[in-house]
Every structure is written in C-alpha cells, then in structure tokens.
Write a protein that holds these residues in place. Structure first.
Motif, PDB file in Angstrom:
ATOM      1  N   HIS A  52       9.557  10.884   4.384  1.00 43.62           N
ATOM      2  CA  HIS A  52       8.839   9.458   4.339  1.00 43.62           C
ATOM      3  C   HIS A  52       9.641   8.666   5.641  1.00 43.62           C
ATOM      4  O   HIS A  52       8.879   8.268   6.244  1.00 43.62           O
ATOM      5  CB  HIS A  52       8.386   8.979   2.859  1.00 43.62           C
ATOM      6  CG  HIS A  52       7.593   8.157   2.755  1.00 43.62           C
ATOM      7  ND1 HIS A  52       6.272   7.510   3.068  1.00 43.62           N
ATOM      8  CD2 HIS A  52       7.766   6.984   2.888  1.00 43.62           C
ATOM      9  CE1 HIS A  52       5.291   7.126   3.230  1.00 43.62           C
ATOM     10  NE2 HIS A  52       6.698   5.896   2.843  1.00 43.62           N
ATOM     11  N   LEU A 110       1.333  -1.241   0.212  1.00 44.42           N
ATOM     12  CA  LEU A 110      -0.150   0.173  -0.151  1.00 44.42           C
ATOM     13  C   LEU A 110       1.333   0.913  -0.493  1.00 44.42           C
ATOM     14  O   LEU A 110       1.038   2.108  -0.701  1.00 44.42           O
ATOM     15  CB  LEU A 110      -1.182  -0.468   1.158  1.00 44.42           C
ATOM     16  CG  LEU A 110      -2.007   1.446   1.053  1.00 44.42           C
ATOM     17  CD1 LEU A 110      -3.072   1.306  -0.065  1.00 44.42           C
ATOM     18  CD2 LEU A 110      -2.806   1.183   2.904  1.00 44.42           C
ATOM     19  N   ASP A 111       2.174   1.402   0.851  1.00 44.26           N
ATOM     20  CA  ASP A 111       3.028   2.249   0.970  1.00 44.26           C
ATOM     21  C   ASP A 111       3.074   2.508  -0.686  1.00 44.26           C
ATOM     22  O   ASP A 111       4.018   4.091  -0.959  1.00 44.26           O
ATOM     23  CB  ASP A 111       4.170   2.572   1.559  1.00 44.26           C
ATOM     24  CG  ASP A 111       5.004   3.510   2.262  1.00 44.26           C
ATOM     25  OD1 ASP A 111       4.043   4.667   2.702  1.00 44.26           O
ATOM     26  OD2 ASP A 111       6.126   3.258   1.625  1.00 44.26           O
ATOM     27  N   TYR A 137       0.922   4.158  -2.941  1.00 41.19           N
ATOM     28  CA  TYR A 137       0.758   5.096  -2.664  1.00 41.19           C
ATOM     29  C   TYR A 137       1.461   6.242  -2.881  1.00 41.19           C
ATOM     30  O   TYR A 137       1.356   6.709  -3.533  1.00 41.19           O
ATOM     31  CB  TYR A 137       0.656   5.747  -0.988  1.00 41.19           C
ATOM     32  CG  TYR A 137       1.231   7.583  -0.725  1.00 41.19           C
ATOM     33  CD1 TYR A 137      -0.828   7.692  -0.567  1.00 41.19           C
ATOM     34  CD2 TYR A 137       1.381   7.286  -0.108  1.00 41.19           C
ATOM     35  CE1 TYR A 137      -0.672   8.923   0.254  1.00 41.19           C
ATOM     36  CE2 TYR A 137       1.861   9.202   0.498  1.00 41.19           C
ATOM     37  CZ  TYR A 137       0.807  10.100   0.499  1.00 41.19           C
ATOM     38  OH  TYR A 137       0.613  10.869   1.183  1.00 41.19           O
ATOM     39  N   SER A 181       1.857   9.300   6.163  1.00 36.97           N
ATOM     40  CA  SER A 181       2.054   7.714   5.625  1.00 36.97           C
ATOM     41  C   SER A 181       3.278   7.662   5.618  1.00 36.97           C
ATOM     42  O   SER A 181       3.233   6.223   6.470  1.00 36.97           O
ATOM     43  CB  SER A 181       2.328   8.218   3.878  1.00 36.97           C
ATOM     44  OG  SER A 181       3.366   8.949   3.266  1.00 36.97           O
ATOM     45  N   LEU A 204       1.308   9.075  -5.591  1.00 38.07           N
ATOM     46  CA  LEU A 204       1.755  10.752  -5.298  1.00 38.07           C
ATOM     47  C   LEU A 204       2.946  11.678  -5.976  1.00 38.07           C
ATOM     48  O   LEU A 204       3.049  13.100  -6.304  1.00 38.07           O
ATOM     49  CB  LEU A 204       1.868  10.891  -3.660  1.00 38.07           C
ATOM     50  CG  LEU A 204       2.154  12.384  -3.153  1.00 38.07           C
ATOM     51  CD1 LEU A 204       0.440  12.257  -3.505  1.00 38.07           C
ATOM     52  CD2 LEU A 204       2.340  12.132  -1.690  1.00 38.07           C
TER      53      LEU A 204
END
Length: 286
Positions: free
Chosen positions: A34, A7-8, A11, A247, A15
C-alpha cells in the motif's frame, strides 16, 4: 487532501478485519504494498510515466509470475490514473480538444496490439520492445535539448493544430499498439510528442497524456474481461494484492496532482519526467 487521507485511513481500518481470512493477504504485506502504491502513484501522476517499471519487479519479488504481474500492474494503473486524471480534468489542465482527437486512435491501436499478442511469437516481442525504446530514446533526447526553454515562454504560445494534429495520429496509434501488446504506457511517447511537436507546456502535456492513457487502459481492461469471458485467458494470480496496490495509487495520485500547484515542482516537472523515462528505458532493457 485531508479528505483523501481520512478516506484511506477508514479503508485500511475496515479492510484490516478481513486480511488473513477472507482476503488471503498478510497485514504487513498489505501495508508494504500500500505504501509503495502511494509512492508510485505520486511519481506517476506528477511525471506522467507508466508505473510498470516499478510494479513489475516488485510483484515478481512477491512471487507473482511476470506475465501475471503485467496484468496486476495495468489494473492498478486504472485506479491511480483514474483518480488523478479526474482531478486534472476538473482542474482544467487537460486539453480536451487534443484528447478527443487522440483517444479514438489510441483505442484502435490498443485493440490491434492486444489481438496481435495472440499471434506474434514471444521471441519477436523483444525486437518490438527495442523499437519502442529506440523511438522513446529519440523523443527523450529532444526533450533534453529543450530544457533551456522556460515553461512560461512556451505557455504563451498557442498549441499547434491542423496538420500537426493529423501527423500525431500515427504516434498515438503505434504507441497504443505497444500498450495492447506489451503493456507499456503510451504516455512514454505521447507526452514528449505533445510537448515538442504540439507546443504544449509540460504540465498540460502530462495532464492530457495521463487522461488519454487512462481511457486507453480502461479499454484494455474491457478487452481482458472479454477474453476471460470467452475463456481465452484467466484472471491474474495474486489478485488480492489489488486491495493494496489500487488504494495506494489512488492516494498517491492525489498527492502527485497537487504537486503541480507549487512553482518549484512545476519548474522541475520536465526534469523528473526525463529522469524517470531514462530509468524506465534502462529497466525495460534489463
């Protein structure tokens, strides 16, 4: 864990197409912040301490004003503590009876502290900070003295209830007052208090304390939103950094929660809490 890593990755891939354009944030800066969020989120969810001691100086280096860095740090902790607290809750590690009794006092304390920030002169805030650190130091010394007691032995004893719970309410309310006024995590007081006075093993005190802290800072966000809506304050500068910090701590929070599944990490969880609390106190004094 593979789900959160995937999922990361998705993302970041999505993005990255908007960085430097619609989102005024360079890709290298995003990745740096991050990854830092992953490290901070892991440490916070494993030990239970607030992340302000790490976020605020880093955000200051990134040319974010200290007053604005506090707000960004709080918003980031909502994401990290939210994801991690839900995992602790689902895993049955949160003492819901204690949390249900402590949360109302925490909300009262953070409200009084937040409103007091409009009236207390800034020069007095330093004095209040020293008072907070004095109590945190006392609780830290108590935890150090209890290092020789095995967690397995403490886990066999039931948590203290009744009068001890009532005596705990001022600790929760006053620590949350400092959260509302100075944006300091109330877990710095609540976790060692529950571990020492309510006879909770460290892992359960951390899980319960983080859940209480999550609800507290979520309510803090509500107070900030109301202040912005009423034109008492503005949204913080550098808000685009939240795309990176939030995140990162969400992923780090999942890692920190899973560390408690290993016996070696559970054994040294109290040591890590003591070490980071001491570093946090030194940072706040500095």
């Amino acid at each position: 864990m593979l789900f959160w890593l995937a999922l990361d990755g998705v993302y970041i891939a999505v993005l990255s197409q908007y960085l430097g354009g619609r989102i005024p944030l360079a890709f290298t800066e995003f990745i740096l912040v991050h990854l830092l969020g992953v490290v901070v989120g892991t440490m916070v969810m494993f030990t239970g301490l607030g992340a302000g001691m790490l976020w605020i100086p880093v955000l200051t280096v990134l040319h974010i004003r200290p007053s604005e860095a506090v707000s960004i740090s709080i918003f980031t902790q909502i994401a990290g503590k939210g994801a991690g607290s839900i995992s602790y809750l689902v895993g049955g590690k949160v003492d819901l009876k204690i949390a249900a009794r402590f949360i109302p006092m925490a909300l009262i304390g953070v409200t009084i502290g937040y409103i007091s920030g409009y009236f207390i002169p800034q020069e007095y805030e330093r004095v209040l900070l020293y008072i907070f650190l004095l109590v945190a130091g006392y609780l830290l010394m108590q935890m150090i003295q209890s290092l020789n007691e095995p967690e397995e032995k403490k886990a066999l004893r039931p948590p203290e209830q009744g009068r001890s719970m009532i005596k705990s309410w001022p600790v929760v309310a006053v620590s949350s007052f400092f959260t509302g006024l100075l944006s300091i995590g109330n877990t710095d007081w609540i976790i060692p208090h529950m571990e020492q006075k309510l006879n909770l093993p460290t892992w359960k005190a951390v899980a319960t304390g983080l859940f209480i802290m999550f609800i507290t800072i979520l309510f803090y966000l509500f107070l900030v939103c109301m202040s912005v809506w009423l034109d008492y304050r503005a949204w913080p500068q550098g808000a685009p950094l939240l795309f990176a910090t939030c995140s990162g701590v969400v992923l780090g929070g999942q890692i920190g929660v899973r560390l408690t599944r290993f016996a070696w990490f559970r054994k040294h969880q109290k040591h890590a809490f003591i070490l980071l609390l001491a570093v946090s106190m030194i940072h706040l004094l500095w």
